[in-house]
Each structure stands twice: as structure tokens, then as C-alpha cells.
Design an enzyme around this catalytic site. Structure first.
Site, PDB file in Angstrom:
ATOM      1  N   MET A   1       0.841  -1.192   0.000  1.00 36.04           N
ATOM      2  CA  MET A   1       0.000   0.000   0.000  1.00 36.04           C
ATOM      3  C   MET A   1       0.877   1.242   0.000  1.00 36.04           C
ATOM      4  SD  MET A   1      -2.937  -1.471   0.035  1.00 36.04           S
ATOM      5  CE  MET A   1      -4.268  -0.410   0.582  1.00 36.04           C
ATOM      6  N   CYS A   2       0.436   2.275  -0.640  1.00 30.37           N
ATOM      7  CA  CYS A   2       1.205   3.507  -0.805  1.00 30.37           C
ATOM      8  C   CYS A   2       1.041   4.416   0.420  1.00 30.37           C
ATOM      9  CB  CYS A   2       0.743   4.238  -2.054  1.00 30.37           C
ATOM     10  SG  CYS A   2       0.746   3.215  -3.553  1.00 30.37           S
TER      11      CYS A   2
END
Length: 273
Positions: free
Chosen positions: A1-2
Site C-alpha cells: 500500500m502507498c
């Protein structure tokens, strides 16, 4: 996930989010604490607004911690509104066209999350774009396509309703094709005047979103995770919410794709402000 961070308010240097804080975005690129993966090394990007309507942008596929140019740019550029992102790829190759933020006209957009079974949904979703927007698609990510779908559905007229419609269309298409119906979506986007953010997920596991005042009266920072240990300053924005930061400060609303519910919620707004 960013991981990402966005700001609107009196002009500040980009480094105040990107590199200076104890848990800056660069620090989060290799040591995130509130994500499934601690490392976000599949590229980075920043988009900032200055004297022209369209944002400036700098992106690369290097990990943010290893790019000396990023630190230099962040130290020199001041902006009243900017978006910054470090990427942990869940789809699409590690190339510059897939790095956030994405830009089209005056609009900029960045996203943390995913669309399940995107490989089965991509082609019919791309066919919904008109010729201009289809030609503007240079990458292969679900994030960029969600952004362009929102442009198609009237982002310039009603930003939150357009984003709600884009998510709703993806969920309805997945259901119709017998795919897994799942959109996880915590995103920030702007036209250079107002900063918007949405936290939503089909399965109630939306990626995190926090807000805190910054940069003087009326300025706010929105982030995937806090930039420092001042726990009293950072407020977690609830799942199913939209945040609007404009000239009059911050406003928080209920957000639900089906029915395009973007009603104002005074109780939520009071919590965040």
C-alpha cells in the site's frame, strides 16, 4: 500500500511534509508504520501549484529515500497546495507513467488502495472514456483509470459526486461480470484551488487518513499516517468520509458511492477541525 501527504494553506516549503518531519514521507517510504507493507520503494511523485493554473510535477521510479533531487526540490519550492506520494505497487509495472500523482489539465490526483480483479475490469472501464481522456491515459494502474473516470463523470462540475460515481461504476461492473466487488480508496485530488480527499472501502477496510492543522490559520495537512508523534494534533478521518479544504478551512462530509451521498456532517467537521 502507498503513502501520501497533501497540503493546502499559506505557502510552505515542500520539505515540511516530504523530508523534514521525524516521520516524513521519505521516512515512510522505507519505514511506514500504519500500512501492510513498511516499504514503499516503487517510485514517488510530487505535484504542486504555483503561478500557473496547471500543477508542476516531478516523478521517478527510484525509491524516494535514494533520490537527492527530490530533497533538493522539496527544500527550494514553496507552494500553497501540493500533493506528494510514495508508491508500493499493487498493479502496473514500476515505470514513471505509473507513479502518482496523475495530472490532467488543472487537476491532480493520488491514491492509496486497490481495485480487486482489475485485470478483468480494465478494458470495459477504459471503453467508458471519451477519446480525449482515453488518449490521456499513459499508465496501466487502476488509480489513473479511476481518476480519468471521475474526469469523465464531471470532476470539474462536482468533484465529490464525480468520484462517487466512478467508484460506483467500478463496483457495479464487478458485480455484473461476476468479479470480486472490492474497491479500497483513500485518495487526494485538487484543481489548484481546493483540496479534496476521500476515505472509502467496499469492505470497511479503507486505508488510513489523518488530518491536522498546519501552516497558519486555515491551513491543513492530510496524510496516510502522521508525520510526527504529536498524537493530539492528528485526527483520524473516519471511513466513509470526504474532506474538503478550501479558503474557509476544512469541511468533512459523509461519502458513499451508491446514491452519491456527499452530505455535510457537522459532527465530523467539528471532530477534525
Amino acid at each position: 500500500m502507498c503513502r501520501w501527504a497533501a497540503y493546502r494553506g499559506e505557502p510552505i516549503y515542500l520539505e515540511e511534509l516530504v523530508s523534514s518531519p521525524a516521520h516524513s514521507l521519505i521516512e515512510q517510504s522505507h519505514c511506514a508504520t500504519r500500512a501492510k507493507t513498511a516499504t514503499n520503494g516503487d517510485g514517488f511523485g510530487i505535484a504542486w501549484y504555483g503561478e500557473r493554473p496547471e500543477p508542476g510535477r516531478y516523478r521517478d521510479i527510484l525509491p524516494a529515500w535514494s533520490d537527492c533531487n527530490l530533497k533538493s526540490i522539496a527544500r527550494q519550492i514553496r507552494s500553497p497546495l501540493f500533493l506528494a506520494h510514495v508508491r508500493a505497487a499493487t498493479g502496473g509495472g514500476t515505470r514513471r507513467d505509473n507513479c502518482h500523482p496523475f495530472v490532467h489539465g488543472v487537476w491532480s490526483f493520488m491514491h492509496n488502495g486497490q481495485v480487486a480483479d482489475f485485470e478483468h475490469l480494465r478494458r470495459p472501464l477504459e471503453m467508458m472514456l471519451d477519446d480525449e481522456l482515453y488518449a490521456a491515459r499513459t499508465g496501466a494502474t487502476d488509480s489513473e483509470l479511476l481518476f480519468l473516470l471521475a474526469r469523465q463523470f464531471g470532476l470539474a462540475r462536482d468533484p465529490l459526486a464525480a468520484m462517487a460515481e466512478a467508484i460506483s461504476v467500478v463496483e457495479q461492473l464487478a458485480q455484473r461480470l461476476g468479479c470480486r466487488v472490492l474497491v479500497r480508496f483513500t485518495a487526494a485530488f485538487s484543481d489548484g484551488r481546493t483540496l479534496y480527499a476521500v476515505r472509502y472501502s467496499t469492505d470497511d477496510l479503507a486505508p488510513t487518513l489523518y488530518a491536522a492543522p498546519m501552516g497558519g490559520a486555515g491551513g491543513y495537512c492530510l496524510v496516510s499516517e502522521p508525520l510526527n508523534d504529536d498524537t493530539e494534533a492528528w485526527v483520524e478521518v473516519p471511513d466513509g468520509s470526504a474532506v474538503v479544504v478550501g479558503a474557509d478551512g476544512i469541511d468533512v462530509r459523509l461519502f458513499a458511492p451508491h446514491g452519491h451521498c456527499v452530505a455535510k456532517d457537522p459532527e465530523l467537521a467539528a471532530i477534525v477541525s
